[in-house]
Design an enzyme around this catalytic site. Structure first.
Site, mmCIF file in Angstrom:
data_model
loop_
_atom_site.group_PDB
_atom_site.id
_atom_site.type_symbol
_atom_site.label_atom_id
_atom_site.label_comp_id
_atom_site.label_asym_id
_atom_site.label_seq_id
_atom_site.Cartn_x
_atom_site.Cartn_y
_atom_site.Cartn_z
ATOM 1 N N ASP A 118 41.313 8.874 -26.005
ATOM 2 C CA ASP A 118 42.547 9.624 -26.217
ATOM 3 C C ASP A 118 42.414 10.456 -27.480
ATOM 4 O O ASP A 118 41.296 10.799 -27.888
ATOM 5 C CB ASP A 118 43.712 8.625 -26.341
ATOM 6 N N HIS A 170 49.672 11.228 -29.670
ATOM 7 C CA HIS A 170 49.537 10.730 -28.302
ATOM 8 C C HIS A 170 48.818 9.387 -28.275
ATOM 9 O O HIS A 170 49.299 8.413 -27.666
ATOM 10 C CB HIS A 170 48.787 11.755 -27.448
ATOM 11 N N SER A 174 51.146 9.582 -18.807
ATOM 12 C CA SER A 174 50.408 8.896 -19.877
ATOM 13 C C SER A 174 50.958 7.495 -20.127
ATOM 14 O O SER A 174 50.200 6.516 -20.105
ATOM 15 C CB SER A 174 50.438 9.732 -21.161
#
Length: 464
Positions: A70, A107, A279
């Site tokens: 990620d 994120h 996600s």
């Protein structure tokens, strides 16, 4: 209510464990509950209860390796303090893939918080060793992106780490990235195939274009491979979340609308942010896979996928969007939602052994220092024997499988941890001593891998 001890047979070697499948004895520890966990975690326990916001999770004991591919994960100041509040989460490596210095953190930080963060993590009761890969490039969070080559390199690095770990620890790769246009990548597909072949379960997100992923969006399209789980996003009403991709090869869905995460700007207890899209759905599915592997470390990636998909909750039949005029009809099968098994049997003294088992095995359910003794296994002349002691005041030699408190018990066999059947064999009863009776169940030794368990089943509640 049932309780059970399990024994793992891998001829010619024999391993024993309690409640989990691992080499050597292993025990469960107390279970966890979050009364105000938000709708997403609540839906993991009961896919059909739209009002539930509490979450009950099992605290498992076998470690699992998380390979999170990620953005970077923020680990300074308040972020580090917040993640350290989960003592079962250890970050063992940070790996930078690609050129330049890591700039993006939001994120990946939120993803880790959904998987294993305190208060917000679906797998916060499982010991997780996290290897964090930063594959994104760019000077700011807003313009940071990556390419299939970076992800493929991270996958191959995870595979190498997995194969070199001694003893081997089961692992899950989480990739919540995707292309905005149809694309293919032989390199990425080959790396994912190699990781699965090495024993790593892979979870990918379906993508957020509100399209049929069969058009070739990567890495979602690799969900068609056994051992690769493709997760779409569901809404608070158990329908497809508005932006989620759908259709083949999406395996199932997980909450993806306003999923509770760490408050990235102010990471403090009781303060949360939210995250939407596929996600967080991939993160919740990853957590479910991690929990399953901690309970059953011997599972292959294909078996993990089968367990996750097989225990999912059927959602609304109209989950898929209607086709546009002139387009083919979308699949008619009912979409399913990821589920996480809630806390199992009551454990009054929080010693990791359910009360129903302690009564059967003649230990004290109110004393943490008095737990059931481990079962023992022995094989000879084509036979295998499972030996253990039971409470004399519960066991009736004239009616051996029915206990004095109304419970029943049995020895069962399974070749795959999914289908269980009563084991064929003979029971030998020893001489009672100190309130215990030794028992030995002898069965033919099968020329295959398999699992034995001693299961204790409580009687149904009396009718009022």
């Amino acid at each position: 209510m049932t309780g059970f001890f399990r024994a793992l047979l891998c001829a010619p070697f024999i391993f024993l464990c309690a409640h989990a499948h691992a080499e050597g004895p292993a025990r469960m520890v107390p279970n966890g509950d979050i009364q105000d966990a938000g709708w997403a975690l609540g839906r993991l326990n009961d896919g059909g209860d739209l009002a539930r916001t509490s979450y009950s999770y099992q605290e498992t004991t076998n470690p699992v390796r998380l390979y999170l591919i990620d953005t970077g994960v923020k680990q300074t100041n308040g972020w580090a303090t917040w993640f350290k509040r989960n003592p079962k989460l250890s970050i063992i490596a940070n790996v930078r893939v690609g050129a330049g210095k890591a700039k993006a953190f939001t994120h990946g930080t939120k993803m880790l918080s959904v998987i294993a963060g305190p208060e917000t993590g679906a797998a916060q009761g499982t010991p997780i060793q996290a290897v964090l890969y930063d594959v994104y490039e760019g000077t700011t969070e807003a313009n940071s992106d990556t390419d299939p080559g970076n992800i493929a390199s991270a996958v191959l690095n995870a595979r190498s780490r997995h194969l070199s770990t001694t003893p081997r620890i089961p692992g899950v790769i989480c990739i919540a990235s995707g292309t905005q246009t149809p694309e293919s990548s032989y390199t990425l597909k080959s790396s994912i195939d190699a990781a699965v072949a090495a024993g790593l379960t892979v979870v990918v997100s379906a993508g957020n274009l509100n399209k049929d992923v069969a058009e070739g969006y990567i890495p979602a399209v690799y969900g068609s491979s056994a051992g690769v789980i493709c997760a779409g996003a569901s809404s608070t009403t158990n329908t497809k979340y508005s932006t989620s991709n759908w259709g083949y090869p999406v395996d199932l869905y997980a909450p993806g609308e306003n999923v509770r995460t760490i408050d990235y700007d102010t990471p403090l207890s009781g303060g949360y942010d939210t995250m939407s899209g596929t996600s967080p759905s991939a993160a919740l599915t990853t957590a479910a896979a991690i929990i399953e592997l901690s309970k059953n470390p011997a599972l292959t990636p294909a078996e993990v996928e089968s367990r996750i998909v097989g225990t999912s909750y059927p959602a609304a039949a109209d989950f898929y969007p209607p086709p546009a005029t002139g387009q083919a009809q979308f699949p008619s099968e009912i979409a399913t939602l990821v589920q996480v098994e809630p806390s199992p049997e009551p454990d009054s003294d929080f010693d990791g052994s359910a009360d129903i088992l302690e009564v059967f095995f003649a230990s004290n359910p109110a004393d943490q220092n008095d737990r059931p003794a481990s079962l023992s296994l022995a094989q000879s002349a084509g036979e295998i024997a499972v030996s253990f002691e039971v409470a004399q005041d519960q066991f009736n030699p004239a009616d051996i499988y029915n206990l004095a408190n109304g419970s029943k018990w049995k020895v069962q066999f399974s070749p795959d941890l999914n289908l269980w059947q009563d084991a064929a064999g003979t029971l030998s009863i020893g001489t009672a001593a100190d309130g215990r009776i030794p028992l030995s169940f002898t069965a033919p030794l099968l020329n295959q891998k398999g699992f034995l368990r001693v299961q204790v089943i409580e009687p149904p509640p009396a009718a009022e």
